[in-house]
Design a protein around this motif. Structure first.
Motif, short mmCIF file in Angstrom:
data_model
loop_
_atom_site.label_atom_id
_atom_site.label_comp_id
_atom_site.label_asym_id
_atom_site.label_seq_id
_atom_site.Cartn_x
_atom_site.Cartn_y
_atom_site.Cartn_z
N THR A 1 0.83 -1.21 0.00
CA THR A 1 0.00 0.00 0.00
C THR A 1 0.86 1.25 0.00
O THR A 1 0.58 2.22 -0.71
CB THR A 1 -0.93 0.00 1.23
OG1 THR A 1 -1.81 -1.13 1.15
CG2 THR A 1 -1.77 1.27 1.26
N ARG B 1 -9.15 -2.37 -3.59
CA ARG B 1 -8.68 -3.44 -2.70
C ARG B 1 -9.81 -4.42 -2.38
O ARG B 1 -9.67 -5.63 -2.54
CB ARG B 1 -8.13 -2.82 -1.42
CG ARG B 1 -7.73 -3.85 -0.36
CD ARG B 1 -7.15 -3.15 0.86
NE ARG B 1 -6.59 -4.12 1.79
CZ ARG B 1 -5.66 -3.82 2.70
NH1 ARG B 1 -5.20 -2.59 2.79
NH2 ARG B 1 -5.19 -4.74 3.52
N ILE C 1 -2.62 -6.72 -3.09
CA ILE C 1 -3.33 -6.21 -1.91
C ILE C 1 -4.76 -6.75 -1.89
O ILE C 1 -5.27 -7.19 -0.85
CB ILE C 1 -3.34 -4.67 -1.91
CG1 ILE C 1 -1.92 -4.13 -1.73
CG2 ILE C 1 -4.24 -4.14 -0.81
CD1 ILE C 1 -1.80 -2.64 -2.01
N GLY C 2 -5.43 -6.72 -3.05
CA GLY C 2 -6.82 -7.15 -3.11
C GLY C 2 -7.00 -8.63 -2.84
O GLY C 2 -7.85 -9.04 -2.04
#
Length: 295
Positions: A24, A40, A223-224
């Motif tokens: 991030t 995200r 991240i997602g």
């Protein structure tokens, strides 16, 4: 705790949070806090679809839709927007340290609400994990901010993010027991995506696609995907273990971030990171050792 599964799930989430924070920080300047949070959890929600397809849907009672939705907005939307906002104003190390007050806030709120009681093991373990984070981050958490931004706004946003998480963590348990971790996570995340979509719209996300590089896209996908898996584990753990014990594993996050810089970026391995990891592990052992909850 007789079942180790929820605690392993909490440990996995703690590590995921640290890895996601590094990613991030890498991409936060390419999109607004709301837009990044929207991407995200949209990706995370898509990752849950196959599991939902394979499992029979459990209808959530109308009376529970609003509270679960509010938990989703708090846990997945407000928490992430505040944390992403803080990363625009203060160094990632300082944001990590402030966010690591999450277990202490959870323990205090849970005790005040009568959900748990203070024990020497919980208090000592929580303080040791916080000390471990502070040692691991060292001077990086206190270094002067080299870029534009408000230190006070960043500090308040990071603490607000931890408070949102602490409040939400206390109230997930009954809904997970009534339905399932998967269905509660999916619905809470769905509501959060809708809320984050509104925040992203105010940032102009839907008017012009942000100029992401290939590495930015890779970071966002990581991240997602990791968030979809990580927060399912998180809700599962909160539904099957006391919230203080679950949140104490978040101490692994900043240490993971510090060690990740060495493994992935070739940065020197700081001795402080190893000392901090030792403190976090001792704190976890203290809080989880047999008979500790009866102290």
């Amino acid at each position: 705790m007789n079942r180790p599964g929820p605690l392993w799930a909490a440990a996995g989430t703690g590590i995921q949070v640290g890895a996601a924070m590094v990613a991030t920080r890498y991409v936060v300047d390419a999109a607004g806090p709301g837009s990044l949070g929207f991407l995200r959890y949209l990706i995370g929600l898509v990752c849950l679809v196959p599991a939902l397809w394979l499992r029979p849907w459990r209808t959530i009672a109308p009376r529970d839709l609003v509270p679960i939705g509010l938990l989703g907005i708090g846990q997945f939307a407000a928490l992430m927007v505040l944390l992403n906002y803080s990363l625009q104003h203060i160094p990632a190390a300082r944001a990590s340290l402030l966010f690591s007050t999450f277990p202490l806030m959870t323990m205090i709120l849970s005790a005040l609400l009568g959900r748990e009681r203070f024990t020497p093991a919980k208090v000592g373990g929580s303080l040791l994990t916080f000390a471990g984070v502070a040692i691991a981050l060292g001077g990086a958490a206190m270094v002067a901010q080299p870029q534009h931004g408000s230190v006070w706004l960043g500090t308040l946003a990071a603490l607000g993010s931890a408070l949102c998480g602490a409040v939400c963590s206390i109230f997930y348990g009954p809904y997970v027991a009534r339905y399932s971790a998967l269905h509660v996570t999916a619905f809470a995340m769905f509501v959060a995506v809708l809320a984050l979509g509104g925040v992203a719209a105010t940032e102009g996300f839907f008017l012009a696609w942000p100029h992401f590089t290939g590495s930015d896209i890779a970071a966002i996908v990581f991240i997602g995907v990791s968030s979809g898996i990580g927060f399912f584990l998180w809700v599962y753990a909160l539904g099957n273990a006391p919230p203080t014990l679950v949140t104490i594993f978040l101490g692994l996050g900043p240490v993971t971030a510090a060690l990740g810089g060495t493994l992935l970026l070739g940065e020197p391995l700081p001795v402080a990171a190893l000392l901090g990891l030792a403190c976090v592990l001792v704190g976890l052992w203290w809080a989880l050792k047999p008979g500790a909850q009866a102290d």
